[in-house]
Structures are given as structure tokens and as C-alpha cells.
Design a protein around this motif. Structure first.
Motif, PDB file in Angstrom:
ATOM      1  N   LEU A 188       5.664   9.291   1.642  1.00 29.39           N
ATOM      2  CA  LEU A 188       6.379   8.818   0.462  1.00 29.39           C
ATOM      3  C   LEU A 188       5.681   9.196  -0.837  1.00 29.39           C
ATOM      4  CD1 LEU A 188       7.223   5.273   1.852  1.00 29.39           C
ATOM      5  CD2 LEU A 188       8.879   7.103   1.406  1.00 29.39           C
ATOM      6  N   ASN A 189       4.344   9.243  -0.785  1.00 33.97           N
ATOM      7  CA  ASN A 189       3.562   9.605  -1.980  1.00 33.97           C
ATOM      8  C   ASN A 189       2.276  10.294  -1.535  1.00 33.97           C
ATOM      9  OD1 ASN A 189       2.214   9.850  -4.376  1.00 33.97           O
ATOM     10  ND2 ASN A 189       1.869   7.659  -4.689  1.00 33.97           N
ATOM     11  N   PRO A 190       2.240  11.618  -1.546  1.00 34.39           N
ATOM     12  CA  PRO A 190       1.071  12.352  -1.038  1.00 34.39           C
ATOM     13  C   PRO A 190      -0.120  12.366  -1.989  1.00 34.39           C
ATOM     14  CG  PRO A 190       2.749  13.885  -1.784  1.00 34.39           C
ATOM     15  CD  PRO A 190       3.349  12.527  -1.906  1.00 34.39           C
ATOM     16  N   ALA A 191       0.000  11.810  -3.177  1.00 36.41           N
ATOM     17  CA  ALA A 191      -1.103  11.844  -4.155  1.00 36.41           C
ATOM     18  C   ALA A 191      -1.885  10.534  -4.127  1.00 36.41           C
ATOM     19  CB  ALA A 191      -0.551  12.110  -5.550  1.00 36.41           C
ATOM     20  N   GLN A 192      -2.445  10.204  -2.953  1.00 37.10           N
ATOM     21  CA  GLN A 192      -3.189   8.958  -2.789  1.00 37.10           C
ATOM     22  C   GLN A 192      -4.551   9.246  -2.141  1.00 37.10           C
ATOM     23  OE1 GLN A 192      -0.658   5.307  -1.730  1.00 37.10           O
ATOM     24  NE2 GLN A 192       0.463   6.966  -0.742  1.00 37.10           N
ATOM     25  N   PRO A 193      -5.593   9.411  -2.939  1.00 35.32           N
ATOM     26  CA  PRO A 193      -6.908   9.744  -2.372  1.00 35.32           C
ATOM     27  C   PRO A 193      -7.437   8.690  -1.404  1.00 35.32           C
ATOM     28  CG  PRO A 193      -7.066   9.162  -4.712  1.00 35.32           C
ATOM     29  CD  PRO A 193      -5.615   9.332  -4.405  1.00 35.32           C
ATOM     30  N   ALA A 194      -7.200   7.404  -1.692  1.00 35.01           N
ATOM     31  CA  ALA A 194      -7.710   6.349  -0.814  1.00 35.01           C
ATOM     32  C   ALA A 194      -7.087   6.419   0.574  1.00 35.01           C
ATOM     33  CB  ALA A 194      -7.452   4.977  -1.434  1.00 35.01           C
ATOM     34  N   VAL A 195      -5.821   6.805   0.638  1.00 33.64           N
ATOM     35  CA  VAL A 195      -5.143   6.916   1.931  1.00 33.64           C
ATOM     36  C   VAL A 195      -5.725   8.079   2.728  1.00 33.64           C
ATOM     37  CG1 VAL A 195      -2.933   7.084   3.117  1.00 33.64           C
ATOM     38  CG2 VAL A 195      -3.061   5.963   0.896  1.00 33.64           C
ATOM     39  N   PHE A 196      -5.944   9.206   2.080  1.00 35.25           N
ATOM     40  CA  PHE A 196      -6.551  10.353   2.769  1.00 35.25           C
ATOM     41  C   PHE A 196      -7.950   9.998   3.282  1.00 35.25           C
ATOM     42  CE2 PHE A 196      -3.458  13.118   0.453  1.00 35.25           C
ATOM     43  CZ  PHE A 196      -3.003  13.840   1.544  1.00 35.25           C
ATOM     44  N   ASN A 197      -8.709   9.244   2.492  1.00 35.36           N
ATOM     45  CA  ASN A 197     -10.046   8.853   2.925  1.00 35.36           C
ATOM     46  C   ASN A 197      -9.982   7.973   4.174  1.00 35.36           C
ATOM     47  OD1 ASN A 197     -12.985   8.735   2.431  1.00 35.36           O
ATOM     48  ND2 ASN A 197     -12.616   6.571   2.037  1.00 35.36           N
ATOM     49  N   SER A 229       5.499  -6.718   6.264  1.00 30.54           N
ATOM     50  CA  SER A 229       6.514  -6.222   7.203  1.00 30.54           C
ATOM     51  C   SER A 229       7.897  -6.707   6.797  1.00 30.54           C
ATOM     52  CB  SER A 229       6.182  -6.700   8.623  1.00 30.54           C
ATOM     53  OG  SER A 229       4.945  -6.174   9.051  1.00 30.54           O
ATOM     54  N   GLN A 230       7.976  -7.950   6.340  1.00 24.10           N
ATOM     55  CA  GLN A 230       9.252  -8.486   5.883  1.00 24.10           C
ATOM     56  C   GLN A 230       9.734  -7.765   4.627  1.00 24.10           C
ATOM     57  OE1 GLN A 230       9.136 -12.669   4.885  1.00 24.10           O
ATOM     58  NE2 GLN A 230      11.332 -12.927   5.249  1.00 24.10           N
ATOM     59  N   LEU A 231       8.812  -7.520   3.701  1.00 26.48           N
ATOM     60  CA  LEU A 231       9.180  -6.834   2.462  1.00 26.48           C
ATOM     61  C   LEU A 231       9.612  -5.392   2.724  1.00 26.48           C
ATOM     62  CD1 LEU A 231       6.363  -8.139   0.072  1.00 26.48           C
ATOM     63  CD2 LEU A 231       8.810  -8.716  -0.020  1.00 26.48           C
ATOM     64  N   LEU A 232       8.944  -4.727   3.666  1.00 26.89           N
ATOM     65  CA  LEU A 232       9.251  -3.332   3.962  1.00 26.89           C
ATOM     66  C   LEU A 232      10.629  -3.169   4.595  1.00 26.89           C
ATOM     67  CD1 LEU A 232       5.751  -2.121   5.209  1.00 26.89           C
ATOM     68  CD2 LEU A 232       7.050  -1.133   3.305  1.00 26.89           C
ATOM     69  N   SER A 233      11.175  -4.236   5.108  1.00 32.46           N
ATOM     70  CA  SER A 233      12.514  -4.164   5.706  1.00 32.46           C
ATOM     71  C   SER A 233      13.619  -4.135   4.647  1.00 32.46           C
ATOM     72  CB  SER A 233      12.729  -5.360   6.643  1.00 32.46           C
ATOM     73  OG  SER A 233      12.757  -6.577   5.913  1.00 32.46           O
ATOM     74  N   ARG A 234      13.252  -4.394   3.392  1.00 38.25           N
ATOM     75  CA  ARG A 234      14.240  -4.368   2.318  1.00 38.25           C
ATOM     76  C   ARG A 234      14.632  -2.933   1.986  1.00 38.25           C
ATOM     77  NH1 ARG A 234      12.085  -8.355  -2.378  1.00 38.25           N
ATOM     78  NH2 ARG A 234      13.699  -7.122  -3.458  1.00 38.25           N
ATOM     79  N   SER A 235      15.837  -2.758   1.540  1.00 40.13           N
ATOM     80  CA  SER A 235      16.357  -1.421   1.237  1.00 40.13           C
ATOM     81  C   SER A 235      16.280  -1.079  -0.244  1.00 40.13           C
ATOM     82  CB  SER A 235      17.813  -1.311   1.704  1.00 40.13           C
ATOM     83  OG  SER A 235      18.618  -2.292   1.053  1.00 40.13           O
ATOM     84  N   ASP A 236      15.864  -2.036  -1.086  1.00 42.81           N
ATOM     85  CA  ASP A 236      15.882  -1.798  -2.525  1.00 42.81           C
ATOM     86  C   ASP A 236      14.507  -1.429  -3.088  1.00 42.81           C
ATOM     87  OD1 ASP A 236      14.812  -4.284  -1.994  1.00 42.81           O
ATOM     88  OD2 ASP A 236      15.701  -5.258  -3.758  1.00 42.81           O
ATOM     89  N   LEU A 237      13.583  -1.012  -2.253  1.00 43.90           N
ATOM     90  CA  LEU A 237      12.249  -0.632  -2.729  1.00 43.90           C
ATOM     91  C   LEU A 237      12.227   0.844  -3.098  1.00 43.90           C
ATOM     92  CD1 LEU A 237      10.015  -2.360   0.003  1.00 43.90           C
ATOM     93  CD2 LEU A 237      10.626  -3.262  -2.253  1.00 43.90           C
ATOM     94  N   ASP A 238      11.573   1.176  -4.211  1.00 44.18           N
ATOM     95  CA  ASP A 238      11.420   2.599  -4.528  1.00 44.18           C
ATOM     96  C   ASP A 238      10.278   3.172  -3.685  1.00 44.18           C
ATOM     97  OD1 ASP A 238       8.850   2.287  -5.881  1.00 44.18           O
ATOM     98  OD2 ASP A 238       9.960   1.480  -7.584  1.00 44.18           O
ATOM     99  N   ASP A 239      10.211   4.501  -3.632  1.00 43.42           N
ATOM    100  CA  ASP A 239       9.247   5.168  -2.739  1.00 43.42           C
ATOM    101  C   ASP A 239       7.799   4.827  -3.090  1.00 43.42           C
ATOM    102  OD1 ASP A 239      11.284   6.259  -1.328  1.00 43.42           O
ATOM    103  OD2 ASP A 239      11.057   8.297  -2.111  1.00 43.42           O
ATOM    104  N   ASP A 240       7.510   4.745  -4.383  1.00 52.18           N
ATOM    105  CA  ASP A 240       6.127   4.483  -4.787  1.00 52.18           C
ATOM    106  C   ASP A 240       5.666   3.106  -4.324  1.00 52.18           C
ATOM    107  OD1 ASP A 240       3.737   5.306  -6.285  1.00 52.18           O
ATOM    108  OD2 ASP A 240       4.248   3.637  -7.605  1.00 52.18           O
ATOM    109  N   LEU A 241       6.509   2.107  -4.499  1.00 55.36           N
ATOM    110  CA  LEU A 241       6.160   0.750  -4.078  1.00 55.36           C
ATOM    111  C   LEU A 241       6.079   0.655  -2.562  1.00 55.36           C
ATOM    112  CD1 LEU A 241       5.551  -2.178  -4.728  1.00 55.36           C
ATOM    113  CD2 LEU A 241       8.030  -2.596  -4.870  1.00 55.36           C
ATOM    114  N   ARG A 242       7.015   1.300  -1.872  1.00 56.53           N
ATOM    115  CA  ARG A 242       6.990   1.279  -0.407  1.00 56.53           C
ATOM    116  C   ARG A 242       5.728   1.963   0.124  1.00 56.53           C
ATOM    117  NH1 ARG A 242      10.988   0.190   3.182  1.00 56.53           N
ATOM    118  NH2 ARG A 242      12.545   0.219   1.522  1.00 56.53           N
ATOM    119  N   ALA A 243       5.319   3.059  -0.538  1.00 54.91           N
ATOM    120  CA  ALA A 243       4.096   3.754  -0.128  1.00 54.91           C
ATOM    121  C   ALA A 243       2.882   2.841  -0.272  1.00 54.91           C
ATOM    122  CB  ALA A 243       3.907   5.013  -0.961  1.00 54.91           C
TER     123      ALA A 243
END
Length: 304
Positions: free
Chosen positions: A96-105, A53-67
Motif C-alpha cells: 500500500l505504501n512502499p516508502a516506509q523505512p521502518a517496515v523494510f527494517n 483487525s476490526q478497523l482494518l475490516s472497514r472499507s473507508d480507509l485510505d491506503d496510507d492509513l491502512r498501510a
């Protein structure tokens, strides 16, 4: 007379909603049902949630890492039984990244539990389209179809999953659970044949669950085996095994038409607090289905 019986069943289920019955279907008293010691939530999971939660509050994360971080935090929420928070994070991750099979599962499991079966089917289909090697999605989709009352499709899917590894006792159990919806006697005979054909040198704990489903061993023997073969007397492993024992005992009683006995056993399965086991997820579904079925029967009788 029938109205009185149905009303009595409703009252029994309401009472069971607040406390666990001490009776099995055979009317044997369970004065002290086997239970694991209550454990507080995993501290490491809570720490990881706070860190993410602390890391996600940062503004310098790219979309893939945030996803990835949203998915990881959602998984920790899921382990702790915080399903709605988990679902929110899974959705954020996919945005942020729709190509994640584990998330869909994972989302498919959530949708199954809340009864949104169409969304569950779509989620599992997306999992398999993105990565056909995630074979757990075949099982999860088949079970979703089972709970969605699409039995022929559920059976087709579970047969495919079973054929991939016929030595897996969990596949044997779920194939039976779905098969018996179409032909109870044939399904039971198939279960016996698959149990007899197992490798007797395979000490997989779950074959005890198959024997229980067949009523081939006394219940107390299953509990003794579960307790006596736990490595290092692990309370966590005991909780996991009891979650499974109570779930499949409940399913056996439900198949036999003993809904009160099944309801109390599902509650015992839930009481172990093993949120990341599918038996915990589906015990929620089963208790709600029993309550809804009994309420529907009661309303029908009152109208008549």
C-alpha cells in the motif's frame, strides 16, 4: 573414536532440544539457572491487535492509513513472537505504501532469522536509501552479512556502526563477535582495549556483558548485578537482562568451541520469552546453526 564423539555430540544436542542442560562449560552445576517468572502474553498487545483487525475490516480507509495500521498490527504480532503473521502484515503495508523505512527494517530482521539473507540485504538497503538516519539498519545489515558468511562486508558495516558511538557496549560486543571470525587473538585484544577505555562512570548495564565476554568477572557476579540493580524489581527487565546474559555467554562458549554449552545457553536465552530483543532472534539462528553443523559433521563421518 572421532565418529563416536560426533555421534555423542548429536545425541547431546537432541536431548538439549527438549530440556536445558544444567551444566556450564566449566562443568559447574547449575541446579537452578536464574530465570524470570513466566509471563503471559502482553494483554495490551492482544487488545491492540483485536482493535486494529476490526478497523482494518472497514472499507473507508485510505491506503496510507491502512498501510500504517498493517505495520502497527504487524509490530504487535512481532512483539508476541508471531513472526509469520508479522511478516504478512509488513508485506501488506508495503504494497500500500512502499516508502516506509521502518517496515523494510522489520522485514530485514525477519528474513535474517529465516536465513533468506539476500532478501534481508535488500530490505536493509531499502531502509537506508529511504532514510539514512535509521542507523540500526547498518547494524542489522552487518549482522545479516555475518550470518550469511560474508565476513569482510559484515566487518566493514559493523566498524561503521561502532564508530558512530564507540561508548555503546552493544556495538563493542558485536564488533568483537564479527572481528574474531577473521583474527580471534586480535579481536580479543581489541575487545580488552575498548573495555579498558570505557568511561568507568558509565553505569550502562551492558558493560557487564562485555566483561562476561572477556571472562573478566565470574558468571554469578553478572547474575547478581542483573538482579540487584533492577528498578522496582521488574520481572520484565529481569527477563530482558537474562536474555542478554545467556546469549552472550553462549556466544563466548561457542567461540571457545564448546557447542553443547553454547546450545544450552542459547536455549536459556530463548526461554525468557523476550521476542522483541535481537538476542532472541539470533539465538534461534545460532541453535539451528549448531544443529546443522553437527549433523553435517556426522553425515560426513558416516560417509567416510
Amino acid at each position: 573414536m572421532k565418529l563416536f564423539q560426533i555421534a555423542s555430540l548429536c545425541c547431546s544436542l537432541l536431548l538439549l532440544g527438549g530440556c536445558v542442560s544444567n551444566q556450564t562449560s566449566s562443568n559447574e552445576q547449575w541446579l537452578n539457572p536464574p530465570m524470570a517468572k513466566p509471563e503471559r502474553a502482553n494483554v495490551q498487545y492482544e487488545i491492540q491487535i483485536a482493535r486494529l483487525s476490526q478497523l482494518l475490516s472497514r472499507s473507508d480507509l485510505d491506503d496510507d492509513l491502512r498501510a500504517k495500521m498493517y505495520f502497527e498490527r504487524g509490530s504487535y504480532y512481532d512483539y508476541l513472537g508471531l513472526r509469520n503473521l508479522a511478516q504478512l502484515d509488513f508485506n501488506y503495508s508495503l504494497q500500500l505504501n512502499p516508502a516506509q523505512p521502518a517496515v523494510f527494517n522489520s522485514l530485514g530482521l525477519f528474513y535474517t532469522q529465516i536465513g533468506d539473507f539476500d532478501s534481508a540485504y535488500e530490505a536493509f538497503e531499502s531502509t537506508l536509501e529511504l532514510d539514512p538516519k535509521v542507523t540500526a539498519a547498518i547494524r542489522n545489515r552487518a549482522i545479516a552479512l555475518y550470518y550469511g558468511n560474508r565476513i569482510p562486508l559484515a566487518l566493514e558495516g559493523m566498524q561503521t556502526f561502532y564508530q558512530q558511538d564507540p561508548s555503546d557496549p552493544y556495538r563493542v560486543l558485536w564488533l568483537y563477535i564479527i572481528e574474531q571470525q577473521q583474527s580471534p587473538e586480535k579481536a580479543f585484544n581489541n575487545l580488552q582495549l575498548r573495555y579498558q577505555a570505557r568511561n568507568v562512570n558509565n553505569d550502562d548495564w551492558a558493560w557487564v556483558l562485555v566483561a562476561l565476554m572477556l571472562n573478566d568477572i565470574p558468571e554469578e557476579h553478572a547474575f547478581q548485578y542483573a538482579i540487584n540493580t533492577i528498578p522496582d524489581s521488574s520481572n520484565t527487565v529481569l527477563a530482558e537482562r537474562l536474555t542478554e546474559i545467556y546469549f552472550y555467554l553462549a556466544k563466548r562458549q561457542q567461540i571457545a568451541g564448546d557447542y553443547i554449552g553454547a546450545f544450552s545457553l542459547y536455549k536459556l536465552s530463548l526461554a525468557q520469552g523476550v521476542y522483541d530483543f535481537i538476542e532472541n532472534r539470533y539465538a534461534h539462528i545460532e541453535t539451528n546453526r549448531i544443529i546443522n553443523a553437527v549433523q553435517a559433521m556426522n553425515e560426513s563421518q558416516v560417509e567416510q
